[in-house]
Write a protein that holds these residues in place. Structure first.
Motif: not given
Length: 764
Positions: A479-506
């Motif tokens: 949650n405290f990482s740079q916004p561009y890192s968070q944006a890149s993470y959301y992009l990976s969630l949209i693009l990749e199969e079986k990329k689980w959200p951090l909330v679900e992993k937590l």
């Protein structure tokens, strides 16, 4: 403002003598560069020009790294630098130490931004640079920072109090330096902070009582000498930077060596530094959010909340007395120090990796070192486990399994890392990966120990609890990482199969217990296939023997949980294919409300992995990256972090433009700017000066040849960690490519040549 590294560094500086340069705020802000100077009637630009008068040729050093002859270099240097004036300035000298008596014997409790507790014990010491041939701080950091049995870290780790420990002196100044012992604490470690500090002083007392050992110094000197002579090629910009810094600190005959090779055994120097690590000279910094509500001070620049308590030698004596009673002792002679540094004779000159061996259990790619001729080998073992990521629960269980493996191996493998053998165990999208590299002499000993640890894996409840706690905090800290890192993470969630959200992993991690993990691991390993890659100073027969030994260790032992994987279960990770002519926009609020920055990531999917298309895309990126930076950051003033780069997701290449700023820019407006920007880049490429394009293509061809040499031989390394990462990246590229590399390389030669002087074809 939101980086704990900067915040704590400035807090340490703030708690120093006000008349010492170390005390100053050296980052710069609007207040220091505009408001305060104006209040004093100063023009900051004029002050900068006045300061420039301090730049004098007699204080400057220059390193030039080129392929031309010495005569050519001399002519170049004289033409470019002869006009630098020599005004015979004197070099700046700092007062000695920035900490006086009032800044010592302190315990500073500070509140960080991120989750996690950190402890740092430090002392002002005589700079190691003054005795670089004797290396007293290197000797002490080796022992105090050791992680094998009998060490400080091994004891506090087994007690569940700490996750890591680093020790050493840091400063590039001849006038002052600090020796520090830093560690990341668990919640239990926070509660036992006084015991940990007592244990550190207990070990320092042991070093004084036990005396200085010449064999330890000689062993370190031998390791350093071998590492220096067989170091991998350093990137030129890093090499010239380190060399020009050495010119400021060392005599000419030591410029290329610096303090890398301590060679004079001087126990009196080591004892001198050891005496400086005393309770009378200590300063302790502890970071924890548990201190919220109990601090009474704030650092003025970053507003870090903190409080100060006095720590007397008598208090430390009491902490020593109640410290853990486990036995502290010095490390034994290192069995991993290489003895055989000879080069192997390879009859077949293999230019590209070839499949040397294939069975239902594994496949081996092999490439001998045909370029660098160093006694090193690199081995990658990919464990493909289809059950590793089919759910958030499986993903976090596999991750914790990998973390525990590394944790268990630490005490044994630490000596190997000191001696130049490096290993890592990574979580991958298809399972996990073991990577080892370094001198080939004792490589098989380390690799066998890793495989045995995997086979004999059990869940130790105390280590499970400590690592789970740390993993939970790491997920929360995203949650405290740079916004561009968070944006890149959301992009990976949209693009990749079986990329689980951090909330679900937590959520899955919070429910995971040690007995659940113990049941999951045999299930995970019940379907396994090994993809192996071995390169370097090794004969093909030995490479085959290594893989056979791995198979025998994990598959062919009684009661082994490892079972072969069916070919149809071999995982192929995919990404979503974006449709042409359709623009997709995903907007989401940042995870850290206190971060005023926003970020936009523009992702343009281009093509699946293809050698020639990759070359064209890389050329386009090479041409466009600088004007993109200039337009977005300098002209448009859109953000401080702006860049254009290439991105590969599961072998699908894309172009990515990233902007991060406090400026709120509407997405549609920004999208229009991107369209205009790319039209500009396309026109720029079409009209590109043929001579410049010719140079760029030749440079890219040279880069590709160099990259191929790096991936197929001993990789260029700036650091040990980068070496492994580079090797792994090239290994992934090799797997993604999935074709005959030799024919691909030959086919690209005429295609690349045809691009020279033909810029319109670049875009075809």
């Amino acid at each position: 403002m939101l980086s704990d590294g900067w915040r704590m560094h400035q807090l340490q500086k703030h708690l120093a003598s006000k008349d010492h340069p170390y005390h100053k705020f050296s980052t710069g802000s609007w207040e220091t560069l505009e408001t305060k100077p104006k209040e004093r009637g100063l023009d900051i630009r004029l002050e900068l020009l006045k300061f420039y008068e301090n730049y004098s040729a007699n204080l400057m050093h220059l390193v030039v790294y080129v392929k031309e002859s010495l005569d050519c270099i001399q002519s170049l240097v004289e033409s470019l630098f002869s006009h630098v004036k020599n005004t015979d300035q004197r070099s700046f000298k700092c007062p000695s130490q920035p900490l006086s008596a009032e800044h010592l014997q302190l315990l500073v409790k500070a509140i960080p931004i991120i989750e996690g507790d950190y402890l740092k014990i430090s002392w002002p010491v005589t700079p190691n640079i003054q005795f670089y041939k004797e290396g007293p701080c290197r000797y002490l950091s080796h022992l105090i920072g050791h992680e094998g049995e009998g060490s400080i870290f091994h004891i506090i780790k087994e007690l569940g109090w700490a996750m890591d420990l680093v020790a050493g002196a840091g400063s590039d100044s001849n006038e002052y330096s600090f020796f520090s012992v830093g560690m990341r604490l668990t919640d239990a470690g926070h509660d036992h902070m006084e015991d940990i500090i007592g244990l550190v002083f207990k070990y320092i007392h042991l070093l004084k009582e036990d005396g200085i050992h010449e064999w330890i110094f000689d062993e370190l000197a031998s390791i350093n000498e071998t590492e220096f002579h067989y170091q991998d090629k350093v990137h030129p910009i890093s090499y010239v930077t380190s060399t020009v810094s050495s010119m400021r600190l060392f005599p000419p005959e030591e410029w290329l060596v610096g303090e890398s090779l301590p060679s004079k055994y001087a126990p009196n120097r080591i004892n001198m530094i050891l005496d400086e690590l005393s309770p009378e000279r200590v300063r302790i910094l502890c970071e924890s959010k548990k201190f919220e509500g109990s601090t009474n001070c704030a650092e003025p620049w970053y507003n870090t909340s903190y409080s100060i308590e006095n720590v007397t030698p008598y208090m430390i004596k009491q902490w020593i007395q109640k410290a853990p009673t486990e036995k502290l002792y010095l490390p034994k002679p290192n069995i991993f120090v290489p003895k055989d540094l000879s080069l192997k004779e390879v009859p077949d000159k293999v230019t590209f990796p070839t499949i040397l061996r294939k069975t239902p259990l594994s496949r081996l790619w092999y490439k001998p070192d045909m370029l660098f001729f160093t006694p090193k080998v690199y081995i990658i073992i990919d464990f493909h486990c289809p059950l590793s990521s089919h759910s958030p629960e499986a993903a976090v269980s596999t991750s914790l399994f990998v973390d525990l493996l590394v944790d268990y191996l630490n005490a044994y493998a630490y000596d190997a890392q000191i001696a130049g053998l490096f290993y890592s165990i990574y979580l991958t999208s298809t399972g996990f990966q073991v990577c080892v590299g370094g001198y080939n002499d004792k490589m098989r000993v380390l690799l066998h120990a890793i495989m045995k640890q995997i086979v004999n894996f059990v869940v130790k409840p105390n280590r499970f609890s400590a690592l789970k706690e740390t993993s939970v905090k790491d997920y929360q800290n995203f949650n405290f990482s740079q916004p561009y890192s968070q944006a890149s993470y959301y992009l990976s969630l949209i693009l990749e199969e079986k990329k689980w959200p951090l909330v679900e992993k937590l959520q899955a991690l919070s429910k995971l217990e040690s007995d659940s993990l113990a049941k999951f691991v045999p299930h995970l390993l019940s379907k396994t296939y090994l993809e192996c890659y071995i390169q370097g100073n090794i004969e093909p027969g030995e490479a085959e023997s290594i893989v056979q030994e791995i198979e025998d260790t994990i598959f062919n032992t009684p009661n082994s949980v490892f079972k072969p994987m069916s070919p149809s279960q071999y995982l192929v990770k995919r990404v979503i294919m974006l449709e042409k002519e359709i623009k997709c926009c995903y907007q989401i609020e940042g995870l850290n409300q206190k971060n005023e920055n926003s970020s936009v990531v523009q992702y343009i999917q281009v093509h699946q992995d293809d050698a020639l298309s990759n070359i064209k895309l890389e050329l386009f990126s090479l041409i466009s990256s600088q004007p993109a930076f200039n337009q977005l950051r300098t002209v448009e003033q859109l953000g401080y972090i702006t860049y254009l780069s290439l991105r590969s997701d599961r072998g699908v290449w894309a172009l990515e433009v990233v902007i991060q700023s406090t400026v709120k820019v509407h997405v549609e407006r920004l999208s229009n700017k991107y369209d205009i920007l790319f039209c500009h880049f396309l026109l720029l490429t079409l009209l590109w000066n043929p001579r410049i394009l010719h140079i760029l293509i030749l440079e890219l061809m040279n880069s590709l040849r160099h990259s191929k040499a790096k991936s197929m031989n001993c990789p260029t390394r700036i650091s040990r960690e980068m070496s492994n990462r580079l090797l792994i990246r090239n290994w992934r590229n090799l797997k993604t490519c999935g074709r005959n590399l030799a024919s691909t390389g030959e086919r690209l030669k005429p295609e690349l040549s045809s691009l020279i002087g033909s810029s319109p074809r670049l875009l075809s």
